[in-house]
Design an enzyme around this catalytic site. Structure first.
Site, PDB file in Angstrom:
ATOM      1  CB  SER A  79      -0.866  -0.029   1.600  1.00 53.81           C
ATOM      2  OG  SER A  79      -1.942  -0.867   0.714  1.00 53.81           O
ATOM      3  CE  LYS A  82      -3.719   1.336  -1.387  1.00 57.56           C
ATOM      4  NZ  LYS A  82      -3.790   0.212  -0.150  1.00 57.56           N
ATOM      5  CB  SER A 139      -4.569   1.576   3.640  1.00 60.90           C
ATOM      6  OG  SER A 139      -4.068   1.246   3.086  1.00 60.90           O
ATOM      7  CE  LYS A 267      -1.648   3.875   2.811  1.00 60.25           C
ATOM      8  NZ  LYS A 267      -1.087   2.605   3.612  1.00 60.25           N
TER       9      LYS A 267
END
Length: 446
Positions: A79, A82, A139, A267
């Site tokens: 993730s 992203k 997320s 993140k």
């Protein structure tokens, strides 16, 4: 986090109220750090006993590298991919292409996503801002895909923008095949890319992307530090931020040992293929660092990646300090003046327009080895006013942390006024130059 949704199971390290959620989720070039590190630099790195396949630490202000380990290896980022969608959404809003209050209708691709999600149903409507927060805080794969389709028309068209932007930012070891970081096999079958391959990113590239987010859109931290998210009013529970390192977690018993001073982003990432990943940032005493760990072993719920990230932050904050290697309003050796044409004086003193500050090991000495200047014009036309920017200087120095030769740039400004000379002064100056040249020519004959 990117993982299939599973029913709640009691986990010994986290209280039921924090893990009874149906969604697992996470948080969210400079030339100084682009490219591969030299063997000499790599050998100078200390052994931090990191339990990660790759790691990277940089100063968020300058992009200066403080630590690296397998920093250019192409690895699945999960993730953390992203972050590029977050970057492009912010850019689109900034450029007026979309608005935060634009209403977006959920399509088939988003509704079919697995793993971390806010369970968007086909036809469900939400604003860009709502989907953006869901992507950054929860997320959410479905929110991410829907934003990509809203901006690009399709996920794959948006992926092309992601790859183009990665190249522009100097991310040399990154390739996206989707917006979420999911393995292709976990994407909805009808929306899988046809070109093959998987999303890959290096630790250096992840830090590069984080660097640009922090430099160009620091307001993102107001989203990434949100401690929990209640996506819909009708939702019975809020989901906590998957970034357990947030400083705001210091008073939550189950997260207290992971909370780190100054952490407010960025993140996390997890898939079985990628392992546990994290790109974090911390601000302490005016210094902001960016740390990346990739493919940290261990269970998803044991928080090992945050403990490994803490080692990087500890190393950076405990061993480095800001050093001003060039002070503002000072001359640089060898370029103390610049020529001026048609002025009352033939030159003007020049000084630096601002400080040049780097991160250096505590107690070390940093020396300037060379200074060069590129003047706006050579010679500068009069009049010149004190404080005018007259050029840019480049200084070379040896990074005491890596032994690499580095450069930094600084504006050069006039340190005095030079008014335009009158015609009579210019006339007699011209005569003087004529006879001076004539004399030199005569001397040259003998």
């Amino acid at each position: 986090m990117n993982r299939p949704h599973t029913p709640y199971r009691r986990l010994p390290s986290i209280s039921k109220r924090f893990v009874s959620m149906s969604v697992l989720f996470g948080m969210l070039s400079m030339m100084l750090f682009a490219g591969s590190a030299s063997a000499a630099a790599a050998s100078s790195m200390p052994d931090l006993q990191l339990n990660a396949q790759a790691a990277f630490l940089m100063d968020a202000e300058t992009g200066q590298v403080l630590y690296e380990h397998n920093a250019d290896d192409k690895l699945p980022p999960a993730s953390m991919a992203k972050m590029m969608t977050e970057y492009l959404v912010e850019k689109a809003v900034e450029q007026g292409k979309i608005k935060w209050d634009d209403v977006v209708t959920t399509g088939e691709n988003a509704a079919a996503q697995v793993g971390s999600r806010v369970f968007l149903a086909k036809g469900e409507k939400h604003t860009v801002k709502e989907l953006y927060v869901a992507m950054a805080v929860a997320s959410a794969n479905d929110a991410t895909v829907q934003l990509a389709e809203f901006l690009g028309g399709s996920e794959q068209a948006f992926v092309e923008q992601m790859n183009e932007t990665a190249q522009q930012l100097g991310m040399k070891n990154t390739h996206f095949v989707n917006t979420t970081g999911l393995d292709v096999a976990d994407m909805p079958k009808n929306f899988r890319p046809s070109g093959g391959g998987e999303t890959m990113m290096s630790a250096r590239d992840s830090a590069t992307l984080a660097y640009h987010i922090l430099k160009e859109m620091p307001q993102f931290l107001e989203v990434s530090k949100i401690p929990s998210l209640k996506f819909r009013e009708r939702d019975k529970t809020s989901t906590p931020n998957w970034n357990w390192m947030l400083e705001s977690n210091k008073n939550i018993p189950n997260f207290r040992k992971f909370a780190y001073p100054g952490v407010d982003g960025l993140k996390t990432g997890h898939t079985p293929t990628a392992g546990n990943c994290f790109t974090g940032t911390s601000l302490r005493n005016g210094t902001r660092l960016i740390a990346v760990v990739m493919n940290v072993p261990g269970g998803l719920y044991d928080g090992t990646r945050f403990l490994e990230t803490a080692k990087l932050f500890d190393y950076g904050f405990n061993n480095f300090e800001k050093k001003t290697i060039v002070e503002a309003k000072t001359p640089l050796k060898g370029i103390e003046t610049l020529k001026v044409s048609k002025g009352k004086h033939s030159s003007v003193p020049v000084v630096t327009g601002q400080d040049v500050t780097i991160m250096a090991p505590k107690g070390s000495t940093v020396n300037i080895t060379e200074s060069t200047i590129k003047a706006n014009q050579d010679p500068l036309p009069a009049p010149v006013k004190q404080g005018d920017k007259v050029g840019t200087a480049t200084v070379k120095y040896t990074d005491p942390a890596t032994g690499k030769e580095m450069t930094a740039t600084v504006d050069m400004v006039a340190n005095d006024d030079v008014n335009k000379a009158g015609w009579l002064s210019l006339f007699f100056r011209g005569i003087g130059h004529f006879f001076s040249s004539l004399f030199k020519g005569i001397v040259g004959l003998f």
